[in-house]
Design a protein around this motif. Structure first.
Motif: not given
Length: 141
Positions: A102-129
């Protein structure tokens, strides 16, 4: 329901066997950054006790996850200046659940973010994470 599942990725993160950028933890939950983020600041809240999904989680653990998710949402909105927050739980493979702890995603949203649900996960920038996780962790005092 067992306390841990030796084959579970999230149980291994909770146990410290797999590295993660942990933002917060308490006696019932661990909050860590998602390595396949949908947006900047995307994190997961998991119960320490293994439960396959929403149908299996102990009600007290569910309440603790909800409280931790709300706290992270408030911190994310203030710290990352998010315009909104999505809280998402997927229960079952057909509902996009890919890790069966069980897990809960907490996803900040921004006016200009490209996210459309459902998103397709892809590797993120580890330093930024890691940097974003550190930024959020700092405000959990």
């Amino acid at each position: 329901m067992s306390t841990t599942d030796p084959d579970c990725l999230f149980c291994k993160i909770v146990a410290g066997e797999i590295p993660a950028t942990v933002v917060a933890s308490d006696e019932r939950t661990v909050t860590f950054m998602d390595i396949n983020p949908a947006t900047r600041g995307h994190a997961l809240v998991v119960p320490r006790t293994h439960a396959r999904d929403l149908l299996e989680i102990d009600p007290e653990d569910l309440a603790a996850v909800a409280r931790a998710g709300q706290r992270l949402a408030k911190v994310s909105k203030a710290t990352l200046r998010a315009d909104g927050i999505n809280l998402i739980n997927s229960c079952g493979a057909e509902a996009w659940q890919t890790v069966f702890h069980f897990h809960l995603h907490v996803i900040p949203r921004y006016a200009d973010d490209p996210l459309q649900l459902p998103w397709v996960p892809s590797a993120g920038d580890q330093e930024q994470i890691q940097a974003t996780g550190a930024e959020l962790k700092e405000h959990y005092a």
